[in-house]
Design a protein around this motif. Structure first.
Motif, mmCIF file in Angstrom:
data_model
loop_
_atom_site.group_PDB
_atom_site.id
_atom_site.type_symbol
_atom_site.label_atom_id
_atom_site.label_comp_id
_atom_site.label_asym_id
_atom_site.label_seq_id
_atom_site.Cartn_x
_atom_site.Cartn_y
_atom_site.Cartn_z
ATOM 1 N N UNK A 23 0.839 -1.200 0.000
ATOM 2 C CA UNK A 23 0.000 0.000 0.000
ATOM 3 C C UNK A 23 0.875 1.253 0.000
ATOM 4 N N UNK A 24 1.954 1.203 0.798
ATOM 5 C CA UNK A 24 2.893 2.326 0.835
ATOM 6 C C UNK A 24 2.363 3.502 1.629
ATOM 7 N N UNK A 25 2.970 4.655 1.437
ATOM 8 C CA UNK A 25 2.545 5.861 2.136
ATOM 9 C C UNK A 25 2.696 5.723 3.635
ATOM 10 N N UNK A 26 1.644 6.112 4.373
ATOM 11 C CA UNK A 26 1.692 6.074 5.832
ATOM 12 C C UNK A 26 1.684 4.648 6.381
ATOM 13 N N UNK A 27 1.383 3.659 5.505
ATOM 14 C CA UNK A 27 1.370 2.265 5.940
ATOM 15 C C UNK A 27 2.779 1.677 5.992
ATOM 16 N N UNK A 28 3.665 2.203 5.182
ATOM 17 C CA UNK A 28 4.979 1.577 5.015
ATOM 18 C C UNK A 28 5.807 1.616 6.292
ATOM 19 N N UNK A 29 5.618 2.638 7.120
ATOM 20 C CA UNK A 29 6.421 2.722 8.345
ATOM 21 C C UNK A 29 6.117 1.580 9.301
ATOM 22 N N UNK A 30 4.916 0.983 9.177
ATOM 23 C CA UNK A 30 4.570 -0.145 10.042
ATOM 24 C C UNK A 30 5.545 -1.299 9.841
ATOM 25 N N UNK A 31 5.943 -1.511 8.600
ATOM 26 C CA UNK A 31 6.871 -2.595 8.270
ATOM 27 C C UNK A 31 8.281 -2.249 8.725
ATOM 28 N N UNK A 32 8.730 -1.050 8.419
ATOM 29 C CA UNK A 32 10.113 -0.680 8.712
ATOM 30 C C UNK A 32 10.383 -0.661 10.211
ATOM 31 N N UNK A 33 9.403 -0.229 11.002
ATOM 32 C CA UNK A 33 9.669 -0.128 12.437
ATOM 33 C C UNK A 33 9.652 -1.480 13.130
ATOM 34 N N UNK A 34 8.947 -2.453 12.537
ATOM 35 C CA UNK A 34 8.856 -3.770 13.184
ATOM 36 C C UNK A 34 10.008 -4.691 12.823
ATOM 37 N N UNK A 35 10.878 -4.263 11.893
ATOM 38 C CA UNK A 35 12.006 -5.120 11.494
ATOM 39 C C UNK A 35 13.352 -4.515 11.880
ATOM 40 N N UNK A 36 13.345 -3.540 12.782
ATOM 41 C CA UNK A 36 14.588 -2.929 13.230
ATOM 42 C C UNK A 36 15.071 -3.583 14.508
ATOM 43 N N UNK A 37 16.317 -3.293 14.873
ATOM 44 C CA UNK A 37 16.894 -3.891 16.084
ATOM 45 C C UNK A 37 16.216 -3.385 17.346
ATOM 46 N N UNK A 38 15.498 -2.245 17.250
ATOM 47 C CA UNK A 38 14.788 -1.700 18.418
ATOM 48 C C UNK A 38 13.289 -1.972 18.330
ATOM 49 N N UNK A 39 12.909 -2.990 17.554
ATOM 50 C CA UNK A 39 11.492 -3.233 17.283
ATOM 51 C C UNK A 39 10.707 -3.697 18.505
#
Length: 326
Positions: A35-51
Motif C-alpha cells: 500500500x505504501x505511504x503512511x502504511x509503510x512505516x509499520x513494516x520498517x519499524x517492526x524489522x529494526x533492532x529496536x522493534x
C-alpha cells in the motif's frame, strides 16, 4: 501512529491469514509495504533492532493472542479431552518410570507436547533475529513464493506417504472422496496413480514423527512461510488425511501462538502501547472473529479439498510482490 483503519485491516488480515496456509507474518509485512505511504512505516519499524518497542509489533502480538483465544474456543471440547488425557498419564508414568499411554486422547496430548518443543526452543532463541533479518518486503515475497512450492510438494508427498492398512482406500467420485467397496474392482475404477492412498489415523503417529512435524513448524519464523501450511505438509508427508493434518496443525498452533503472545503482551503496558489502546481492542476483536470464522470454514474445507488453491495463491502473490519490491 497506528490508525483505526490500519488496525481494522491488519486485524482482519491476521485473523484470516494466520490459519489459512498463506502466512500471516508475511502478509503483515507485504500488505502495508504494498500500500505504501503512511502504511509503510509499520513494516520498517517492526524489522529494526529496536522493534521490541514498536507499537506495530505490540499490536501484532495482541492479534496473535486473539487468534489463540479463537482457537481455544473452537476446539474447547478437544482441549478438555487432551488436557484430561495428559493428566491421566502423569501419575502412572511417574510410577512406572516410563510414559504410559492407554487411549488416543492421552497419545494426542503427548504428540502435541513433543511437536511443540522444537519451535518453542527455536522461537525463544532466534525469533528476534529472524524478524529483524527477514521481515522485509522482498524477503517476505521470496518466502511466500517458496511457501507455494512447499504446499505443492505436500500434495505430492501425500500420494507417496505411509498408509494405515486398516483404512479403506478412497476413490474420487465427482468433487468428493468416497470409500471404495471392499473387494470391488471394476473397469470403471480410476488408475492406481489417480487414487488417493488410504490415510493414517492421527493417533498412529509416532513421537518421532510428531517431533519432525514440530521441527517443520520452525520455518514459519520466516515471514512468508505459513505455520499452518508447513505443519499440514509435515502431516501429509506422514500419511495423514487433509482433515487430520489440518486438525493437528490447528491444535499445535494454539499453545505456540498463545505462549508467544502472552510472553510479549506486557509490552503493551509500556511505551509501545501508549496511545493505541482503542486500535488494539478493535484489531483484536476483528482478528478473533475472523479467526473463528476461518477455522470453521477450513475444518469443513479440508474434509474433501486440498492445499492446491493456497499453493497457487502463494506462488502468484509471491511473484507479483517480488517484481514489486525487487
Amino acid at each position: 501512529m497506528l490508525t483505526y483503519l490500519q488496525a481494522a485491516v491488519i486485524g482482519l488480515l491476521q485473523g484470516v491469514s494466520e490459519l489459512f496456509p498463506v502466512s500471516s507474518l508475511g502478509h503483515s509485512v507485504l500488505v502495508p509495504a504494498f500500500i505504501g505511504g503512511s502504511w509503510e512505516h509499520l513494516v520498517t519499524e517492526s524489522s529494526t533492532s529496536t522493534s521490541e518497542t514498536s507499537p506495530y509489533l505490540a499490536f501484532i502480538v495482541a492479534l496473535h493472542v486473539a487468534t489463540a483465544v479463537a482457537l481455544l474456543i473452537f476446539f474447547r471440547k478437544d482441549w478438555i479431552r487432551i488436557i484430561s488425557g495428559l493428566l491421566r498419564t502423569i501419575k502412572p508414568s511417574i510410577r512406572a518410570r516410563r510414559l504410559v499411554v492407554t487411549d488416543p486422547d492421552e497419545r494426542l496430548a503427548w504428540l502435541l507436547i513433543i511437536a511443540t518443543i522444537p519451535v518453542g526452543i527455536t522461537g525463544l532463541l532466534l525469533e528476534h533475529s529472524f524478524r529483524t533479518l527477514f521481515a522485509k518486503p522482498l524477503a517476505a515475497a521470496i518466502f511466500l513464493t517458496i511457501n507455494g512450492l512447499i504446499l505443492l510438494a505436500g500434495e505430492r508427498l501425500r500420494r507417496n506417504a505411509p498408509t494405515d492398512d486398516t483404512e479403506i482406500p478412497a476413490v474420487p467420485v465427482g468433487d468428493h472422496l468416497e470409500p471404495a467397496a471392499a473387494g470391488r474392482h471394476t473397469a470403471a475404477e480410476p488408475a492406481a496413480d489417480q487414487v488417493l492412498r488410504p490415510a493414517r489415523r492421527l493417533a498412529t503417529l509416532s513421537y518421532r514423527e510428531a517431533g519432525v512435524i514440530g521441527f517443520f513448524q520452525t520455518f514459519a519464523l520466516l515471514a512468508g512461510i505459513s505455520r499452518s501450511g508447513i505443519t499440514m505438509v509435515g502431516g501429509l508427508a506422514r500419511g495423514l488425511s487433509h482433515r487430520d493434518a489440518a486438525r493437528f496443525s490447528f491444535l499445535l498452533a494454539t499453545p505456540i501462538i498463545l505462549a508467544a503472545g502472552l510472553l510479549k503482551l506486557p509490552g503493551l503496558a509500556g511505551p509501545a502501547g501508549a496511545g493505541i489502546g482503542g486500535q488494539v481492542l478493535l484489531g483484536a476483536v476483528l482478528a478473533g472473529l475472523a479467526s473463528y470464522i476461518s477455522i470453521k470454514f477450513l475444518t469443513r474445507y479440508f474434509e474433501t479439498r486440498t492445499l492446491m488453491p493456497f499453493a497457487i495463491y502463494s506462488l502468484v502473490a509471491g511473484i507479483i510482490c517480488i517484481i514489486r519490491f525487487a
